[in-house]
Write a protein that holds these residues in place. Sequence first.
Motif, PDB file in Angstrom:
ATOM      1  N   LYS A 180      -2.428  15.338  -7.153  1.00 23.87           N
ATOM      2  CA  LYS A 180      -1.009  15.286  -6.793  1.00 23.87           C
ATOM      3  C   LYS A 180      -0.721  16.260  -5.654  1.00 23.87           C
ATOM      4  CE  LYS A 180       1.607  14.435 -10.183  1.00 23.87           C
ATOM      5  NZ  LYS A 180       2.396  14.509 -11.445  1.00 23.87           N
ATOM      6  N   GLY A 181      -0.009  15.775  -4.660  1.00 19.85           N
ATOM      7  CA  GLY A 181       0.308  16.590  -3.492  1.00 19.85           C
ATOM      8  C   GLY A 181      -0.744  16.530  -2.395  1.00 19.85           C
ATOM      9  N   ARG A 182      -1.891  15.944  -2.704  1.00 17.37           N
ATOM     10  CA  ARG A 182      -2.966  15.830  -1.701  1.00 17.37           C
ATOM     11  C   ARG A 182      -3.266  14.380  -1.350  1.00 17.37           C
ATOM     12  NH1 ARG A 182      -7.967  17.346  -2.930  1.00 17.37           N
ATOM     13  NH2 ARG A 182      -7.791  17.000  -5.172  1.00 17.37           N
ATOM     14  N   PHE A 183      -3.106  13.472  -2.312  1.00 20.35           N
ATOM     15  CA  PHE A 183      -3.402  12.055  -2.105  1.00 20.35           C
ATOM     16  C   PHE A 183      -2.091  11.270  -2.060  1.00 20.35           C
ATOM     17  CE2 PHE A 183      -7.908  11.818  -4.198  1.00 20.35           C
ATOM     18  CZ  PHE A 183      -8.321  12.889  -3.406  1.00 20.35           C
ATOM     19  N   THR A 184      -2.092  10.208  -1.256  1.00 18.62           N
ATOM     20  CA  THR A 184      -0.936   9.329  -1.159  1.00 18.62           C
ATOM     21  C   THR A 184      -1.399   7.885  -1.199  1.00 18.62           C
ATOM     22  OG1 THR A 184       0.214  10.950   0.235  1.00 18.62           O
ATOM     23  CG2 THR A 184       1.098   8.717   0.181  1.00 18.62           C
ATOM     24  N   ILE A 185      -0.822   7.114  -2.122  1.00 18.76           N
ATOM     25  CA  ILE A 185      -1.167   5.708  -2.256  1.00 18.76           C
ATOM     26  C   ILE A 185      -0.066   4.861  -1.620  1.00 18.76           C
ATOM     27  CG2 ILE A 185      -0.079   5.440  -4.530  1.00 18.76           C
ATOM     28  CD1 ILE A 185      -2.480   3.654  -5.316  1.00 18.76           C
ATOM     29  N   SER A 186      -0.464   3.760  -1.006  1.00 20.10           N
ATOM     30  CA  SER A 186       0.500   2.843  -0.400  1.00 20.10           C
ATOM     31  C   SER A 186      -0.078   1.435  -0.443  1.00 20.10           C
ATOM     32  CB  SER A 186       0.812   3.252   1.043  1.00 20.10           C
ATOM     33  OG  SER A 186      -0.362   3.231   1.835  1.00 20.10           O
ATOM     34  N   ARG A 187       0.779   0.451  -0.272  1.00 18.97           N
ATOM     35  CA  ARG A 187       0.306  -0.921  -0.288  1.00 18.97           C
ATOM     36  C   ARG A 187       1.095  -1.760   0.717  1.00 18.97           C
ATOM     37  NH1 ARG A 187       0.600  -3.172  -6.098  1.00 18.97           N
ATOM     38  NH2 ARG A 187       0.122  -5.190  -5.110  1.00 18.97           N
ATOM     39  N   ASP A 188       0.438  -2.826   1.180  1.00 20.03           N
ATOM     40  CA  ASP A 188       1.057  -3.801   2.070  1.00 20.03           C
ATOM     41  C   ASP A 188       0.763  -5.173   1.482  1.00 20.03           C
ATOM     42  OD1 ASP A 188       1.759  -5.575   4.076  1.00 20.03           O
ATOM     43  OD2 ASP A 188       1.009  -4.329   5.683  1.00 20.03           O
ATOM     44  N   ASN A 189       1.722  -5.712   0.776  1.00 22.14           N
ATOM     45  CA  ASN A 189       1.489  -6.997   0.102  1.00 22.14           C
ATOM     46  C   ASN A 189       1.320  -8.145   1.096  1.00 22.14           C
ATOM     47  OD1 ASN A 189       1.459  -5.939  -2.487  1.00 22.14           O
ATOM     48  ND2 ASN A 189       3.625  -6.350  -2.870  1.00 22.14           N
ATOM     49  N   ALA A 190       1.891  -8.011   2.266  1.00 18.83           N
ATOM     50  CA  ALA A 190       1.711  -9.063   3.277  1.00 18.83           C
ATOM     51  C   ALA A 190       0.274  -9.116   3.767  1.00 18.83           C
ATOM     52  CB  ALA A 190       2.666  -8.827   4.440  1.00 18.83           C
ATOM     53  N   GLN A 191      -0.378  -7.959   3.788  1.00 23.97           N
ATOM     54  CA  GLN A 191      -1.777  -7.865   4.237  1.00 23.97           C
ATOM     55  C   GLN A 191      -2.760  -7.836   3.078  1.00 23.97           C
ATOM     56  OE1 GLN A 191      -2.756  -7.997   7.447  1.00 23.97           O
ATOM     57  NE2 GLN A 191      -0.612  -8.256   8.033  1.00 23.97           N
ATOM     58  N   ASN A 192      -2.246  -7.814   1.847  1.00 20.82           N
ATOM     59  CA  ASN A 192      -3.100  -7.734   0.648  1.00 20.82           C
ATOM     60  C   ASN A 192      -4.010  -6.518   0.670  1.00 20.82           C
ATOM     61  OD1 ASN A 192      -2.065 -10.051  -0.581  1.00 20.82           O
ATOM     62  ND2 ASN A 192      -3.520 -11.385   0.464  1.00 20.82           N
ATOM     63  N   THR A 193      -3.431  -5.378   1.032  1.00 16.20           N
ATOM     64  CA  THR A 193      -4.216  -4.146   1.075  1.00 16.20           C
ATOM     65  C   THR A 193      -3.495  -3.019   0.352  1.00 16.20           C
ATOM     66  OG1 THR A 193      -3.248  -3.534   3.208  1.00 16.20           O
ATOM     67  CG2 THR A 193      -5.345  -4.725   3.256  1.00 16.20           C
ATOM     68  N   VAL A 194      -4.286  -2.113  -0.188  1.00 17.42           N
ATOM     69  CA  VAL A 194      -3.789  -0.881  -0.792  1.00 17.42           C
ATOM     70  C   VAL A 194      -4.611   0.260  -0.220  1.00 17.42           C
ATOM     71  CG1 VAL A 194      -3.504   0.446  -2.907  1.00 17.42           C
ATOM     72  CG2 VAL A 194      -3.058  -2.022  -2.900  1.00 17.42           C
ATOM     73  N   ASP A 195      -3.956   1.267   0.276  1.00 24.10           N
ATOM     74  CA  ASP A 195      -4.633   2.410   0.878  1.00 24.10           C
ATOM     75  C   ASP A 195      -4.468   3.657   0.029  1.00 24.10           C
ATOM     76  OD1 ASP A 195      -3.874   1.602   4.368  1.00 24.10           O
ATOM     77  OD2 ASP A 195      -5.325   0.776   2.965  1.00 24.10           O
ATOM     78  N   LEU A 196      -5.428   4.554   0.148  1.00 23.24           N
ATOM     79  CA  LEU A 196      -5.354   5.870  -0.489  1.00 23.24           C
ATOM     80  C   LEU A 196      -5.656   6.906   0.583  1.00 23.24           C
ATOM     81  CD1 LEU A 196      -4.941   7.331  -3.239  1.00 23.24           C
ATOM     82  CD2 LEU A 196      -7.446   7.410  -3.409  1.00 23.24           C
ATOM     83  N   GLN A 197      -4.625   7.606   1.015  1.00 24.11           N
ATOM     84  CA  GLN A 197      -4.799   8.701   1.975  1.00 24.11           C
ATOM     85  C   GLN A 197      -5.157   9.962   1.213  1.00 24.11           C
ATOM     86  OE1 GLN A 197      -4.658   8.735   5.405  1.00 24.11           O
ATOM     87  NE2 GLN A 197      -5.240  10.903   5.280  1.00 24.11           N
ATOM     88  N   MET A 198      -6.280  10.558   1.544  1.00 22.81           N
ATOM     89  CA  MET A 198      -6.765  11.728   0.833  1.00 22.81           C
ATOM     90  C   MET A 198      -6.829  12.899   1.811  1.00 22.81           C
ATOM     91  SD  MET A 198      -9.760  10.013  -1.523  1.00 22.81           S
ATOM     92  CE  MET A 198     -10.874   9.815  -0.141  1.00 22.81           C
TER      93      MET A 198
END
Length: 125
Positions: free
Chosen positions: A65-83
């Motif tokens: 928590k505070g270091r990783f950020t999750i996001s998603r783009d349903n139009a592109q069918n992708t989920v990212d994890l910024q670490m």
Amino acid sequence: QVQLVESGGGLVQPGGSLRLSCAASGFTMEDYAIGWFRQAPGKEREGVSCISASGGQTHYAGSVKGRFTISRDNAQNTVDLQMDSLKPEDTAVYYCAADYGQYCSSDAASDYDYWGQGTQVTVSS
């Protein structure tokens, strides 16, 4: 054919950053919450983060928590994890997984329906 494919892993120095991506195909990703898990050698698979189907709800393990950020783009069918601010203890194989339903209701790996093959993240100087 259902597929989840992770990418973006690699070797990084402590304090560095990596961005993992999970690409989904063969199913309607917007009907699923997506989670990121990791497994280090000799340890059990643990939940790292989860994002609801709409992207409006996110959950993080206390260790990230505070270091990783999750996001998603349903139009592109992708989920990212910024670490960011990576630590040696973040070293593991990282997996994305899909859980049918709108919300992040579980961090138990057994509750997830589909899994990717994993990508290695190594944090070392």
